[in-house]
Design an enzyme around this catalytic site. Structure first.
Site, PDB file in Angstrom:
ATOM      1  N   HIS A  10      59.109   3.878  -2.754  1.00  0.00           N
ATOM      2  CA  HIS A  10      57.949   4.765  -2.902  1.00  0.00           C
ATOM      3  C   HIS A  10      56.754   3.919  -3.358  1.00  0.00           C
ATOM      4  O   HIS A  10      56.349   3.979  -4.509  1.00  0.00           O
ATOM      5  CB  HIS A  10      58.294   5.849  -3.938  1.00  0.00           C
ATOM      6  N   TYR A  67      55.786  23.619   2.868  1.00  0.00           N
ATOM      7  CA  TYR A  67      54.981  22.607   2.173  1.00  0.00           C
ATOM      8  C   TYR A  67      55.366  21.191   2.627  1.00  0.00           C
ATOM      9  O   TYR A  67      56.562  20.862   2.702  1.00  0.00           O
ATOM     10  CB  TYR A  67      55.127  22.734   0.643  1.00  0.00           C
ATOM     11  N   GLY A  76      55.845  17.972   1.648  1.00  0.00           N
ATOM     12  CA  GLY A  76      56.914  17.105   1.160  1.00  0.00           C
ATOM     13  C   GLY A  76      58.307  17.662   1.431  1.00  0.00           C
ATOM     14  O   GLY A  76      59.291  16.923   1.480  1.00  0.00           O
ATOM     15  N   ARG A 133      46.247  19.093  -0.546  1.00  0.00           N
ATOM     16  CA  ARG A 133      46.484  17.813   0.148  1.00  0.00           C
ATOM     17  C   ARG A 133      45.615  17.699   1.387  1.00  0.00           C
ATOM     18  O   ARG A 133      45.221  18.688   1.983  1.00  0.00           O
ATOM     19  CB  ARG A 133      47.958  17.736   0.578  1.00  0.00           C
ATOM     20  N   ASP A 182      51.997   5.139   0.516  1.00  0.00           N
ATOM     21  CA  ASP A 182      53.055   5.941  -0.119  1.00  0.00           C
ATOM     22  C   ASP A 182      54.453   5.327   0.011  1.00  0.00           C
ATOM     23  O   ASP A 182      55.250   5.461  -0.898  1.00  0.00           O
ATOM     24  CB  ASP A 182      53.067   7.352   0.491  1.00  0.00           C
ATOM     25  N   SER A 198      54.624  10.299  -8.025  1.00  0.00           N
ATOM     26  CA  SER A 198      53.765  11.213  -7.287  1.00  0.00           C
ATOM     27  C   SER A 198      52.513  11.556  -8.081  1.00  0.00           C
ATOM     28  O   SER A 198      52.592  11.834  -9.284  1.00  0.00           O
ATOM     29  CB  SER A 198      54.535  12.493  -6.974  1.00  0.00           C
ATOM     30  N   LYS A 205      59.421  11.979   2.843  1.00  0.00           N
ATOM     31  CA  LYS A 205      60.313  11.761   1.711  1.00  0.00           C
ATOM     32  C   LYS A 205      61.774  11.852   2.153  1.00  0.00           C
ATOM     33  O   LYS A 205      62.636  11.127   1.661  1.00  0.00           O
ATOM     34  CB  LYS A 205      60.001  12.752   0.581  1.00  0.00           C
ATOM     35  N   ARG A 225      56.641  19.994  -3.703  1.00  0.00           N
ATOM     36  CA  ARG A 225      58.053  19.699  -3.499  1.00  0.00           C
ATOM     37  C   ARG A 225      58.884  20.470  -4.509  1.00  0.00           C
ATOM     38  O   ARG A 225      58.468  20.694  -5.640  1.00  0.00           O
ATOM     39  CB  ARG A 225      58.328  18.196  -3.656  1.00  0.00           C
ATOM     40  N   CYS A 261      50.106   9.682  -9.084  1.00  0.00           N
ATOM     41  CA  CYS A 261      49.793   8.721 -10.146  1.00  0.00           C
ATOM     42  C   CYS A 261      48.964   7.541  -9.634  1.00  0.00           C
ATOM     43  O   CYS A 261      48.905   6.495 -10.280  1.00  0.00           O
ATOM     44  CB  CYS A 261      51.059   8.231 -10.826  1.00  0.00           C
TER      45      CYS A 261
HETATM   46  P1  GTP Z   1      51.300  11.056  -4.083  1.00  0.00           P
HETATM   47  O1  GTP Z   1      50.614  11.271  -2.776  1.00  0.00           O
HETATM   48  O2  GTP Z   1      51.729  12.324  -4.723  1.00  0.00           O
HETATM   49  O3  GTP Z   1      52.426  10.089  -3.992  1.00  0.00           O
HETATM   50  O4  GTP Z   1      50.165  10.518  -5.119  1.00  0.00           O
HETATM   51  P2  GTP Z   1      49.490   9.086  -5.316  1.00  0.00           P
HETATM   52  O5  GTP Z   1      50.363   8.218  -6.135  1.00  0.00           O
HETATM   53  O6  GTP Z   1      49.020   8.541  -4.020  1.00  0.00           O
HETATM   54  O7  GTP Z   1      48.222   9.451  -6.240  1.00  0.00           O
HETATM   55  P3  GTP Z   1      46.659   9.514  -5.894  1.00  0.00           P
HETATM   56  O8  GTP Z   1      46.079   8.168  -5.588  1.00  0.00           O
HETATM   57  O9  GTP Z   1      46.439  10.572  -4.881  1.00  0.00           O
HETATM   58  O10 GTP Z   1      46.067   9.985  -7.285  1.00  0.00           O
HETATM   59  C1  GTP Z   1      46.492  11.173  -7.927  1.00  0.00           C
HETATM   60  C2  GTP Z   1      45.504  11.611  -8.965  1.00  0.00           C
HETATM   61  O11 GTP Z   1      45.304  10.588  -9.936  1.00  0.00           O
HETATM   62  C3  GTP Z   1      44.124  11.913  -8.362  1.00  0.00           C
HETATM   63  O12 GTP Z   1      43.619  13.084  -8.934  1.00  0.00           O
HETATM   64  C4  GTP Z   1      43.299  10.717  -8.743  1.00  0.00           C
HETATM   65  O13 GTP Z   1      41.945  11.033  -8.883  1.00  0.00           O
HETATM   66  C5  GTP Z   1      43.937  10.246 -10.056  1.00  0.00           C
HETATM   67  N1  GTP Z   1      43.811   8.775 -10.220  1.00  0.00           N
HETATM   68  C6  GTP Z   1      44.105   7.824  -9.303  1.00  0.00           C
HETATM   69  N2  GTP Z   1      43.833   6.577  -9.761  1.00  0.00           N
HETATM   70  C7  GTP Z   1      43.357   6.737 -11.017  1.00  0.00           C
HETATM   71  C8  GTP Z   1      42.901   5.824 -12.031  1.00  0.00           C
HETATM   72  O14 GTP Z   1      42.861   4.599 -11.859  1.00  0.00           O
HETATM   73  N3  GTP Z   1      42.511   6.370 -13.216  1.00  0.00           N
HETATM   74  C9  GTP Z   1      42.536   7.719 -13.435  1.00  0.00           C
HETATM   75  N4  GTP Z   1      42.130   8.164 -14.618  1.00  0.00           N
HETATM   76  N5  GTP Z   1      42.947   8.613 -12.499  1.00  0.00           N
HETATM   77  C10 GTP Z   1      43.356   8.133 -11.316  1.00  0.00           C
HETATM   78  C1  SPV Z   2      54.709  12.828  -3.416  1.00  0.00           C
HETATM   79  O1  SPV Z   2      54.938  13.889  -4.015  1.00  0.00           O
HETATM   80  O2  SPV Z   2      55.097  11.711  -3.843  1.00  0.00           O
HETATM   81  C2  SPV Z   2      53.926  12.854  -2.158  1.00  0.00           C
HETATM   82  C3  SPV Z   2      53.598  14.140  -1.581  1.00  0.00           C
HETATM   83  O3  SPV Z   2      53.616  11.806  -1.619  1.00  0.00           O
HETATM   84  S1  SPV Z   2      54.964  14.822  -0.725  1.00  0.00           S
HETATM   85  O4  SPV Z   2      54.869  14.385   0.670  1.00  0.00           O
HETATM   86  O5  SPV Z   2      54.831  16.254  -0.834  1.00  0.00           O
HETATM   87  O6  SPV Z   2      56.193  14.348  -1.294  1.00  0.00           O
HETATM   88 MN    MN Z   3      54.223  10.027  -2.812  1.00  0.00          MN
END
Ligand code: GTP
Ligand code: SPV
Ligand code: MN
Length: 601
Positions: free
Chosen positions: A245, A216, A218, A385, A294, A267, A225, A86, A269
């Site tokens: 979110h 891309y 997002g 992704r 999400d 994002s 979003k 994004r 996290c």
């Molecule tokens: P968006 O799709 O961008 O909104 O991301 P999200 O909030 O869904 O994050 P996601 O669950 O995809 O995790 C993002 C990164 O954080 C990945 O590389 C995971 O492996 C890492 N991660 C997720 N949960 C944990 C956790 O409990 N501990 C640690 N150390 N890393 C984590």
């Molecule tokens: C984020 O960045 O919080 C996502 C991926 O979930 S995107 O759809 O690119 O915004």
């Molecule tokens: Mn997100």
């Protein structure tokens, strides 16, 4: 300009399902006149349509077919290397006044912006096919459900929208023929994928989104979003509901007692991972199920908050996904998945950093260049992704299609913080919870273009997604609280605190069940806690840490609050509020003073 998206010519019976709503037809005419496509393709979301689009995408190298035996019916897409995340600095909220967009958004004047976009879109689809994608956000029978149309010249967008939304007939049925019905107008063109001609513009008053110059997710899957959060949050405030979110998960005890919680993490996290959590063996009989990963749309019913997931699929972070960290995600993406910017192995499989399989000795990296373990570059882009339908998720909650949504017992905020913020704590009351959300911060990630690892305030994980003035958004949260008879309890978590050696102190992933269990215990009024200056904190014996290999010192450290660090933190809250230039509600300013004074007691 090189045509990066040549037109395709469907056989009879494909691409010809014109909607019956005259307002839609008029709008498509208007955009067609402006963009001058070779032809118009009316999408209906059918299987036949998808097969045709995939075969054309393979011919044009938009998709690469993966090894059927490794990942069936799945494809790899490589985006332009200048276009992998994004772009917040090119994202605009175009309201009549700058004040409506507020201090955290880029603003631009609507009339000028329309004129500029018209210039960019003029003839932009010459030699291309203009796809018209009808889609629906939310379960078919939910009062919150919204219809949108996205016009795009990208086949990748169409194929992704088919996974991410309820696309085609369901949307057309929901809209009906009333020319005054409300629906979102989305226009997307790749143009020439030039960062200098990249803009993602939202016109909340017109329920309109125009995105140009990017391919891309997002920036271009306008349902996500752009509609479900930026326009969604604007509509939500006007109409008295919430667009957040947040993931939504169900957690059921061995006795069959079920709660739902919603969690806002910025994002990349941990939302997808938390939403698909598998409890460790010790938590025998506990079940976690996914409603969404999400976005949550929430409304008040009988004094309680109910949430639906407006989406139909997951656009998830690839790196770090493994059978070790997230088996439900691995099973979900084993078939019928589009991968974007992962590495391609010599046997036609996808690979990424953190996957269970051993590193391949040779692969093509996300750009398509030769890669070996000796390479300095990552094989997969850090923001690579997957797009996968939610029905692939073995842990999908049975109530995911329930129109009224699921009742929310707890709301969790959380960011990526190496220090200061303990593993978990609970707000004293709703408005204190709003304060926790309003002041949360997180280290930036690869999900957005720009520096990674810098701590920034990201209120409610909505900094890049709130479609109006953040001060009004905070006030909206406070106002919602006043209408709730049974408000969810509010918590803050931090899976990412580090020790002096720079290692994560907490194992995370499935072990986050232990924190979730404490949160459920608090909802059930059975969990113990200590009153601390920042909120209710579990003491080490309030958390069930049985059979977890973690030493006592570590536990004390992650649950601890360091007064010196918190003095800095409170100062940072104040600085952040000041930076917003007077829009922060008095109630939250008061919460900050109370926090500071509790530390002095
Ligand atoms: P968006 O799709 O961008 O909104 O991301 P999200 O909030 O869904 O994050 P996601 O669950 O995809 O995790 C993002 C990164 O954080 C990945 O590389 C995971 O492996 C890492 N991660 C997720 N949960 C944990 C956790 O409990 N501990 C640690 N150390 N890393 C984590
Ligand atoms: C984020 O960045 O919080 C996502 C991926 O979930 S995107 O759809 O690119 O915004
Ligand atoms: Mn997100």
């Amino acid at each position: 300009m090189k045509n990066i998206a040549p037109a395709i010519f469907p056989p009879n019976g494909i691409g010809d399902t014109e909607p019956t709503n005259q307002a839609v037809l008029d709008w498509v005419q208007e955009i067609g006149k402006l963009t001058k496509p070779e032809n118009i393709f009316w999408c209906d979301g059918s299987e036949r349509e998808s097969e045709f689009l995939i075969s054309e995408s393979l011919k044009q190298n938009v998709l690469i077919k993966l090894n059927e035996k490794k990942v069936s019916r799945s494809y790899l897409h490589r985006s332009n290397p200048n276009d992998v995340a994004r772009v917040e600095k090119f994202t605009f909220i175009c309201t009549p006044t700058k004040n409506e967009a507020g201090p955290t958004n880029n603003w631009s004047e609507p009339a000028e912006t329309y004129a500029k976009l018209q210039g960019l879109l003029n003839g932009a689809m010459r030699g291309r096919t203009m796809f018209v994608v009808p889609y629906m956000m939310g379960p078919p029978d939910s009062p919150l459900t919204k219809v949108g149309f996205e016009i795009t010249d990208s086949k990748y967008v169409v194929l992704n929208m088919r996974i991410m939304t309820r696309m085609g007939k369901a949307a057309l049925d929901r809209l009906g023929t009333d020319p005054t019905a409300e629906w979102n107008r989305g226009v997307h063109s790749l143009l020439d994928v030039d960062p200098d001609r990249r803009l993602i513009c939202h016109f909340p008053q017109d329920n309109t989104i125009i995105s140009v110059g990017s391919g891309y997710g997002g920036n271009v899957l306008l349902s996500k979003k752009c509609l479900a959060l930026r326009i969604g949050s604007y509509l939500a405030r006007k109409q008295g509901w919430m667009a957040e979110h947040m993931l939504i998960l169900g957690v059921e005890s061995p006795e069959g007692k079920k709660h739902y919680v919603a969690a806002a993490f910025p994002s990349a996290c941990g939302k997808t991972n938390f939403a698909m959590l598998i409890p460790p063996a010790y938590f025998k009989g506990w079940k976690v199920t996914t409603i969404g990963d999400d976005i949550a749309w929430m409304q008040i019913r009988n004094g309680q908050l109910y949430a639906v997931n407006p989406e139909n699929g997951y656009f998830g972070v690839v790196p770090g996904t493994s059978y070790q960290s997230n088996p439900n995600a691995m099973k979900s993406i084993a078939h019928d998945t589009i991968y974007t910017n992962a590495a391609l192995t010599d046997d036609g499989d996808v690979w990424w950093e953190g996957k269970d399989d051993a590193r391949p000795m040779h692969a093509l990296d996300w750009r398509g260049n030769d890669w070996s373990p000796a390479s300095k570059e990552k094989a997969a882009h850090p923001n690579s992704r997957f797009t996968t339908p939610m029905r692939n998720n073995p842990a999908l909650d049975l109530d995911v299609e329930k129109g009224e949504g699921v009742p929310i017992s707890a709301i969790i905020f959380g960011g990526r913080r190496s220090d200061t913020v303990p593993l978990v704590y609970q707000a004293f009351d709703w408005n204190h919870g709003v304060y926790l959300g309003a002041t949360m911060a997180s280290e930036t990630t690869a999900a957005a273009a720009g520096a990674v690892g810098q701590v920034r305030r990201d209120p409610m994980a909505m900094l890049p997604f709130c479609g109006y003035n953040i001060g009004d958004y905070f006030q909206h949260w406070i106002d919602i609280g006043k209408r709730l008879i049974n408000p969810p309890l509010i918590f803050n978590v931090n899976w990412f605190r580090k020790g002096v050696n720079g290692q994560f102190l907490w194992p995370g992933f499935g072990e986050n069940m232990r924190v979730l269990k404490w949160i459920i215990d608090r909802c059930e009024e059975t969990g113990g806690a200590l009153k601390s200056p920042i909120g209710w904190l579990p003491s080490p014996h309030d958390l069930d840490l049985a059979e977890l290999d973690i030493d006592h010192k570590c536990v004390a450290e992650i649950l601890g609050i360091d007064h010196e660090e918190w003095q800095k933190e409170i100062a940072a809250h104040g600085k952040f509020f000041d930076s917003l230039g007077g829009v922060v509600p008095e109630e939250l300013q008061k919460k900050r003073e109370q926090l500071a004074s509790r530390f002095r007691e």
